[in-house]
Design a protein around this motif. Structure first.
Motif, PDB file in Angstrom:
ATOM      1  N   GLY A  45       0.817  -1.217   0.000  1.00  0.00           N
ATOM      2  CA  GLY A  45       0.000   0.000   0.000  1.00  0.00           C
ATOM      3  C   GLY A  45       0.845   1.258   0.000  1.00  0.00           C
ATOM      4  O   GLY A  45       0.584   2.203  -0.756  1.00  0.00           O
ATOM      5  N   PHE A  46       1.876   1.291   0.854  1.00  0.00           N
ATOM      6  CA  PHE A  46       2.765   2.459   0.885  1.00  0.00           C
ATOM      7  C   PHE A  46       3.515   2.608  -0.438  1.00  0.00           C
ATOM      8  O   PHE A  46       3.727   3.721  -0.914  1.00  0.00           O
ATOM      9  CB  PHE A  46       3.761   2.355   2.046  1.00  0.00           C
ATOM     10  CG  PHE A  46       3.212   2.822   3.356  1.00  0.00           C
ATOM     11  CD1 PHE A  46       2.888   4.149   3.573  1.00  0.00           C
ATOM     12  CD2 PHE A  46       3.012   1.928   4.398  1.00  0.00           C
ATOM     13  CE1 PHE A  46       2.386   4.595   4.777  1.00  0.00           C
ATOM     14  CE2 PHE A  46       2.498   2.356   5.612  1.00  0.00           C
ATOM     15  CZ  PHE A  46       2.181   3.686   5.798  1.00  0.00           C
ATOM     16  N   TYR A  47       3.918   1.490  -1.040  1.00  0.00           N
ATOM     17  CA  TYR A  47       4.638   1.552  -2.315  1.00  0.00           C
ATOM     18  C   TYR A  47       3.730   2.095  -3.417  1.00  0.00           C
ATOM     19  O   TYR A  47       4.143   2.931  -4.220  1.00  0.00           O
ATOM     20  CB  TYR A  47       5.169   0.168  -2.694  1.00  0.00           C
ATOM     21  CG  TYR A  47       5.973   0.166  -3.962  1.00  0.00           C
ATOM     22  CD1 TYR A  47       7.293   0.624  -3.983  1.00  0.00           C
ATOM     23  CD2 TYR A  47       5.416  -0.266  -5.161  1.00  0.00           C
ATOM     24  CE1 TYR A  47       8.034   0.632  -5.149  1.00  0.00           C
ATOM     25  CE2 TYR A  47       6.147  -0.262  -6.338  1.00  0.00           C
ATOM     26  CZ  TYR A  47       7.452   0.196  -6.328  1.00  0.00           C
ATOM     27  OH  TYR A  47       8.190   0.209  -7.480  1.00  0.00           O
ATOM     28  N   LYS A  48       2.493   1.626  -3.459  1.00  0.00           N
ATOM     29  CA  LYS A  48       1.559   2.104  -4.491  1.00  0.00           C
ATOM     30  C   LYS A  48       1.259   3.593  -4.322  1.00  0.00           C
ATOM     31  O   LYS A  48       1.115   4.316  -5.294  1.00  0.00           O
ATOM     32  CB  LYS A  48       0.255   1.315  -4.433  1.00  0.00           C
ATOM     33  CG  LYS A  48       0.354  -0.077  -5.009  1.00  0.00           C
ATOM     34  CD  LYS A  48      -0.986  -0.783  -4.905  1.00  0.00           C
ATOM     35  CE  LYS A  48      -0.937  -2.158  -5.523  1.00  0.00           C
ATOM     36  NZ  LYS A  48      -2.225  -2.885  -5.355  1.00  0.00           N
ATOM     37  N   GLU A  49       1.164   4.044  -3.069  1.00  0.00           N
ATOM     38  CA  GLU A  49       0.792   5.432  -2.803  1.00  0.00           C
ATOM     39  C   GLU A  49       1.971   6.396  -2.961  1.00  0.00           C
ATOM     40  O   GLU A  49       1.834   7.465  -3.527  1.00  0.00           O
ATOM     41  CB  GLU A  49       0.223   5.546  -1.383  1.00  0.00           C
ATOM     42  CG  GLU A  49      -0.327   6.898  -1.033  1.00  0.00           C
ATOM     43  CD  GLU A  49      -1.664   7.185  -1.679  1.00  0.00           C
ATOM     44  OE1 GLU A  49      -1.993   8.382  -1.811  1.00  0.00           O
ATOM     45  OE2 GLU A  49      -2.385   6.246  -2.056  1.00  0.00           O
ATOM     46  N   TYR A  50       3.137   6.014  -2.442  1.00  0.00           N
ATOM     47  CA  TYR A  50       4.278   6.947  -2.369  1.00  0.00           C
ATOM     48  C   TYR A  50       5.496   6.496  -3.164  1.00  0.00           C
ATOM     49  O   TYR A  50       6.525   7.159  -3.131  1.00  0.00           O
ATOM     50  CB  TYR A  50       4.682   7.160  -0.904  1.00  0.00           C
ATOM     51  CG  TYR A  50       3.562   7.680  -0.059  1.00  0.00           C
ATOM     52  CD1 TYR A  50       3.145   9.000  -0.152  1.00  0.00           C
ATOM     53  CD2 TYR A  50       2.897   6.836   0.825  1.00  0.00           C
ATOM     54  CE1 TYR A  50       2.099   9.481   0.611  1.00  0.00           C
ATOM     55  CE2 TYR A  50       1.851   7.302   1.597  1.00  0.00           C
ATOM     56  CZ  TYR A  50       1.453   8.626   1.484  1.00  0.00           C
ATOM     57  OH  TYR A  50       0.414   9.079   2.245  1.00  0.00           O
ATOM     58  N   GLY A  51       5.416   5.365  -3.824  1.00  0.00           N
ATOM     59  CA  GLY A  51       6.558   4.872  -4.574  1.00  0.00           C
ATOM     60  C   GLY A  51       7.594   4.256  -3.641  1.00  0.00           C
ATOM     61  O   GLY A  51       7.295   3.865  -2.507  1.00  0.00           O
ATOM     62  N   ALA A  52       8.826   4.190  -4.119  1.00  0.00           N
ATOM     63  CA  ALA A  52       9.896   3.561  -3.346  1.00  0.00           C
ATOM     64  C   ALA A  52      10.176   4.314  -2.049  1.00  0.00           C
ATOM     65  O   ALA A  52      10.643   3.725  -1.072  1.00  0.00           O
ATOM     66  CB  ALA A  52      11.162   3.479  -4.186  1.00  0.00           C
ATOM     67  N   ASN A  84      -5.820   1.582   5.572  1.00  0.00           N
ATOM     68  CA  ASN A  84      -6.040   2.598   4.539  1.00  0.00           C
ATOM     69  C   ASN A  84      -5.785   4.000   5.081  1.00  0.00           C
ATOM     70  O   ASN A  84      -5.242   4.852   4.379  1.00  0.00           O
ATOM     71  CB  ASN A  84      -7.459   2.505   3.983  1.00  0.00           C
ATOM     72  CG  ASN A  84      -7.654   1.270   3.132  1.00  0.00           C
ATOM     73  OD1 ASN A  84      -6.689   0.669   2.672  1.00  0.00           O
ATOM     74  ND2 ASN A  84      -8.894   0.873   2.936  1.00  0.00           N
ATOM     75  N   THR A  85      -6.154   4.225   6.334  1.00  0.00           N
ATOM     76  CA  THR A  85      -5.903   5.531   6.946  1.00  0.00           C
ATOM     77  C   THR A  85      -4.420   5.781   7.087  1.00  0.00           C
ATOM     78  O   THR A  85      -3.930   6.874   6.779  1.00  0.00           O
ATOM     79  CB  THR A  85      -6.571   5.600   8.339  1.00  0.00           C
ATOM     80  OG1 THR A  85      -7.952   5.282   8.198  1.00  0.00           O
ATOM     81  CG2 THR A  85      -6.421   6.973   8.944  1.00  0.00           C
ATOM     82  N   SER A  86      -3.671   4.770   7.559  1.00  0.00           N
ATOM     83  CA  SER A  86      -2.232   4.966   7.731  1.00  0.00           C
ATOM     84  C   SER A  86      -1.544   5.210   6.393  1.00  0.00           C
ATOM     85  O   SER A  86      -0.614   6.006   6.309  1.00  0.00           O
ATOM     86  CB  SER A  86      -1.607   3.779   8.464  1.00  0.00           C
ATOM     87  OG  SER A  86      -1.591   2.632   7.644  1.00  0.00           O
ATOM     88  N   ILE A  87      -2.025   4.554   5.343  1.00  0.00           N
ATOM     89  CA  ILE A  87      -1.427   4.753   4.018  1.00  0.00           C
ATOM     90  C   ILE A  87      -1.790   6.136   3.480  1.00  0.00           C
ATOM     91  O   ILE A  87      -0.934   6.868   2.982  1.00  0.00           O
ATOM     92  CB  ILE A  87      -1.887   3.640   3.046  1.00  0.00           C
ATOM     93  CG1 ILE A  87      -1.239   2.312   3.460  1.00  0.00           C
ATOM     94  CG2 ILE A  87      -1.517   3.987   1.612  1.00  0.00           C
ATOM     95  CD1 ILE A  87      -1.796   1.110   2.744  1.00  0.00           C
TER      96      ILE A  87
END
Length: 175
Positions: A45-52, A84-87
């Motif tokens: 989730g973090f990768y999809k939202e913010y990349g590497a 989802n909130t944390s992401i």
């Protein structure tokens, strides 16, 4: 001194790439790599939202009261899950959000205020010593203090006498 992290950036990146590019399932990758599936899903989730950059370890952050309130309102308004909130708000751990919810439910806005961390600057000695006042004691106060001292002395003597009796009885039984 750098903060120690359990999983380094390269390991997280490798796991995420296995799922997203090689199309392995989260269950398979988590069992192969020996990690929790929920961690892997969070990394994805973090990768999809913010990349590497989303996989990099974060320093201890402090959040403003307005930000915390915004997060809690978004959970209620948009019916977001903790993950989802944390992401969405780039909060590294869902436990932080749970604590905010609990503090807000118990204390309201005051619960969201930043807490003072660490040891107090000066230790307060009021608890340890009673301050002696400059004015002399009244006759009644003197008698109360003397009475208390005599009670303590009496208790000490009773305990000493009981100890001596216990020792003599123990010696009588042993021979």
């Amino acid at each position: 001194m750098e903060r120690k992290v359990k999983y380094d950036y390269a390991f997280k990146f490798e796991c995420v790439k296995l799922v997203l590019e090689k199309h392995y399932s989260c269950s398979y990758v988590s069992t192969e790599k020996g990690i929790e599936r929920s961690n892997l899903r969070k990394w994805i989730g973090f990768y999809k939202e913010y990349g590497a950059v989303g996989l990099l370890p974060r320093k201890n952050q402090s959040y403003s009261v307005n930000f915390k309130l915004k997060v809690l309102k978004a959970i209620d308004k948009d019916l977001l899950s903790l993950r989802n909130t944390s992401i969405r708000f780039n909060i590294p751990d869902t436990g932080i959000i749970v604590k905010w919810k609990k503090d807000f439910a118990n204390f309201g806005l005051l619960g969201l205020q930043p807490k003072i961390k660490g040891r107090p600057k000066s230790m307060n000695n009021n608890k340890r010593k009673k301050r002696k006042s400059d004015k002399p004691l009244t006759r009644e106060e003197e008698l109360l203090l003397e009475n208390e001292a005599l009670r303590c002395e009496n208790e000490l003597l009773k305990k000493l006498q009981a100890l001596i009796q216990a020792e003599t009885q123990a010696k009588k039984r042993k021979p």
